[in-house]
Design a protein around this motif. Structure first.
Motif, PDB file in Angstrom:
ATOM      1  N   THR A 177     -15.349 -39.742 -32.784  1.00 14.03           N
ATOM      2  CA  THR A 177     -14.867 -39.066 -34.319  1.00 14.03           C
ATOM      3  C   THR A 177     -16.065 -37.943 -34.965  1.00 14.03           C
ATOM      4  O   THR A 177     -15.934 -36.411 -34.850  1.00 14.03           O
ATOM      5  CB  THR A 177     -15.385 -40.154 -35.786  1.00 14.03           C
ATOM      6  OG1 THR A 177     -14.625 -40.780 -35.012  1.00 14.03           O
ATOM      7  CG2 THR A 177     -15.096 -38.732 -37.061  1.00 14.03           C
ATOM      8  N   LEU A 178     -17.116 -38.342 -34.168  1.00 18.95           N
ATOM      9  CA  LEU A 178     -18.282 -36.885 -34.113  1.00 18.95           C
ATOM     10  C   LEU A 178     -17.634 -35.961 -33.146  1.00 18.95           C
ATOM     11  O   LEU A 178     -18.425 -34.867 -33.448  1.00 18.95           O
ATOM     12  CB  LEU A 178     -19.412 -37.297 -33.647  1.00 18.95           C
ATOM     13  CG  LEU A 178     -19.906 -38.771 -34.683  1.00 18.95           C
ATOM     14  CD1 LEU A 178     -21.816 -38.780 -34.595  1.00 18.95           C
ATOM     15  CD2 LEU A 178     -20.282 -37.788 -36.254  1.00 18.95           C
ATOM     16  N   VAL A 179     -17.693 -36.056 -31.885  1.00 13.70           N
ATOM     17  CA  VAL A 179     -17.101 -35.702 -31.033  1.00 13.70           C
ATOM     18  C   VAL A 179     -15.984 -34.352 -31.332  1.00 13.70           C
ATOM     19  O   VAL A 179     -16.132 -32.573 -31.454  1.00 13.70           O
ATOM     20  CB  VAL A 179     -17.227 -36.253 -29.762  1.00 13.70           C
ATOM     21  CG1 VAL A 179     -15.887 -34.797 -28.996  1.00 13.70           C
ATOM     22  CG2 VAL A 179     -17.725 -36.908 -28.781  1.00 13.70           C
ATOM     23  N   ASP A 180     -14.801 -34.912 -32.002  1.00 13.95           N
ATOM     24  CA  ASP A 180     -14.199 -33.958 -32.632  1.00 13.95           C
ATOM     25  C   ASP A 180     -14.414 -33.136 -34.176  1.00 13.95           C
ATOM     26  O   ASP A 180     -13.739 -31.997 -34.116  1.00 13.95           O
ATOM     27  CB  ASP A 180     -12.423 -35.236 -33.185  1.00 13.95           C
ATOM     28  CG  ASP A 180     -12.257 -35.781 -32.326  1.00 13.95           C
ATOM     29  OD1 ASP A 180     -12.301 -35.412 -31.448  1.00 13.95           O
ATOM     30  OD2 ASP A 180     -11.362 -37.246 -32.212  1.00 13.95           O
ATOM     31  N   GLU A 190     -20.198 -36.423 -26.199  1.00 16.46           N
ATOM     32  CA  GLU A 190     -19.017 -36.780 -25.796  1.00 16.46           C
ATOM     33  C   GLU A 190     -20.855 -37.080 -24.040  1.00 16.46           C
ATOM     34  O   GLU A 190     -19.927 -38.340 -23.676  1.00 16.46           O
ATOM     35  CB  GLU A 190     -18.399 -35.681 -24.981  1.00 16.46           C
ATOM     36  CG  GLU A 190     -17.870 -34.317 -26.230  1.00 16.46           C
ATOM     37  CD  GLU A 190     -17.203 -33.291 -25.246  1.00 16.46           C
ATOM     38  OE1 GLU A 190     -16.331 -32.945 -25.539  1.00 16.46           O
ATOM     39  OE2 GLU A 190     -17.933 -32.141 -24.504  1.00 16.46           O
ATOM     40  N   LYS A 191     -21.194 -37.168 -23.843  1.00 16.30           N
ATOM     41  CA  LYS A 191     -22.765 -37.507 -22.903  1.00 16.30           C
ATOM     42  C   LYS A 191     -22.479 -39.476 -23.405  1.00 16.30           C
ATOM     43  O   LYS A 191     -22.107 -40.207 -22.387  1.00 16.30           O
ATOM     44  CB  LYS A 191     -23.420 -36.765 -22.687  1.00 16.30           C
ATOM     45  CG  LYS A 191     -23.470 -35.823 -21.866  1.00 16.30           C
ATOM     46  CD  LYS A 191     -24.592 -34.639 -21.449  1.00 16.30           C
ATOM     47  CE  LYS A 191     -24.363 -33.803 -20.589  1.00 16.30           C
ATOM     48  NZ  LYS A 191     -25.909 -32.886 -21.189  1.00 16.30           N
ATOM     49  N   GLN A 192     -22.811 -39.044 -24.893  1.00 15.50           N
ATOM     50  CA  GLN A 192     -23.062 -40.716 -24.843  1.00 15.50           C
ATOM     51  C   GLN A 192     -21.141 -41.295 -25.270  1.00 15.50           C
ATOM     52  O   GLN A 192     -21.279 -42.584 -24.771  1.00 15.50           O
ATOM     53  CB  GLN A 192     -23.440 -40.210 -26.142  1.00 15.50           C
ATOM     54  CG  GLN A 192     -24.854 -39.624 -26.998  1.00 15.50           C
ATOM     55  CD  GLN A 192     -25.391 -40.028 -28.371  1.00 15.50           C
ATOM     56  OE1 GLN A 192     -24.619 -39.891 -28.860  1.00 15.50           O
ATOM     57  NE2 GLN A 192     -26.478 -39.478 -28.545  1.00 15.50           N
ATOM     58  N   LEU A 193     -20.529 -40.786 -25.529  1.00 16.08           N
ATOM     59  CA  LEU A 193     -19.279 -41.274 -24.636  1.00 16.08           C
ATOM     60  C   LEU A 193     -18.956 -41.296 -24.057  1.00 16.08           C
ATOM     61  O   LEU A 193     -18.112 -43.173 -23.771  1.00 16.08           O
ATOM     62  CB  LEU A 193     -18.126 -39.819 -25.859  1.00 16.08           C
ATOM     63  CG  LEU A 193     -17.012 -40.866 -25.707  1.00 16.08           C
ATOM     64  CD1 LEU A 193     -16.680 -41.689 -26.224  1.00 16.08           C
ATOM     65  CD2 LEU A 193     -16.051 -39.713 -26.111  1.00 16.08           C
ATOM     66  N   ALA A 194     -19.190 -41.282 -23.049  1.00 21.31           N
ATOM     67  CA  ALA A 194     -19.176 -41.111 -21.698  1.00 21.31           C
ATOM     68  C   ALA A 194     -20.036 -42.997 -21.097  1.00 21.31           C
ATOM     69  O   ALA A 194     -19.606 -43.451 -20.570  1.00 21.31           O
ATOM     70  CB  ALA A 194     -19.522 -40.542 -20.770  1.00 21.31           C
TER      71      ALA A 194
END
Length: 222
Positions: A66-69, A98-102
């Motif tokens: 959600t934060l990335v978006d 995005e890095k955190q998401l990965a």
């Protein structure tokens, strides 16, 4: 299984065997069943914690996505407005998330794999437990039959052949004596009956004289 665990299993089996009132082999199976039930309970608790971690990781991934978006939209909007500084800040945060998401996704995949392994192990343990329960019923039946046969053999061995032969001979003598008594009784019953018949037809002198006197009077009257 280590030596101390084996000692524990044997000790617990003896204690629970006394409580259950069953033979030692079945007591051992019951103890293993109890241990497996405990392991299943532990596995279920571990699975519950694993699912909880998995759900939290899913929520973390969703929040980060959600934060990335959101930063992506902010960056695009800032670029459209020509706000370069804001666009750079939004893009920087976007890349960080995005890095955190990965990382979160990689962790989630690992948690999912662990959950799958744990679930499979738990299913295997339940299947083994069910097989043990079924086998325990069969073994309990076999143990009861073996114990019964052992008692029968022990009782049979306790009798001596000569003792049995003498007992049979005494029984046979007793039967012969009973048959002889019956036969003797039947032989004496007929002579006694004949004696009774003879006695009933016997005429003594007094009866004979009375009858003669009677006939004499009847002749005189004629």
């Amino acid at each position: 299984m280590g030596i101390f665990r084996r000692i524990k299993t044997i000790t617990m089996a003896e204690i629970n065997g006394l409580l259950d009132g069953i033979e030692d082999p079945i007591a051992m199976l019951n103890e293993y069943s109890r241990e497996m039930e405990q392991e299943i309970a532990k596995g279920q608790k571990a699975l519950a914690r694993q699912i909880f971690v998995e759900k939290k990781q899913e929520a973390l991934i969703s929040e980060t996505q959600t934060l990335v978006d959101k930063r992506t939209r902010q960056a695009k909007l800032a670029i459209e407005k020509g706000e370069e500084a804001i666009a750079k800040l939004a893009v920087q945060e976007k890349l960080t998330h995005e890095k955190q998401l990965a990382v979160y996704q990689e962790q989630y995949d690992a948690v999912k794999a662990q959950t799958k392994i744990l679930l499979e192990k738990l299913d295997e343990l339940r299947e083994t437990f069910n097989q043990l329960q079924q086998k325990k019923i069969l073994l309990a039946s076999r143990a009861n039959v073996a114990q019964s046969m052992k008692q029968i053999q022990k009782a049979t061995v306790s009798f001596q052949k000569d003792t049995i032969a003498r007992g049979v001979a005494r029984a046979e003598e007793r039967i012969l004596l009973m048959e002889a008594e019956v036969q003797a009784g039947s032989q004496f019953s007929a002579p006694l009956a004949q004696f009774d018949a003879t006695y009933q037809t016997f005429i003594d002198d007094e009866e004979l004289n009375r009858e003669i006197e009677k006939l004499t009077k009847e002749k005189v009257n004629i």
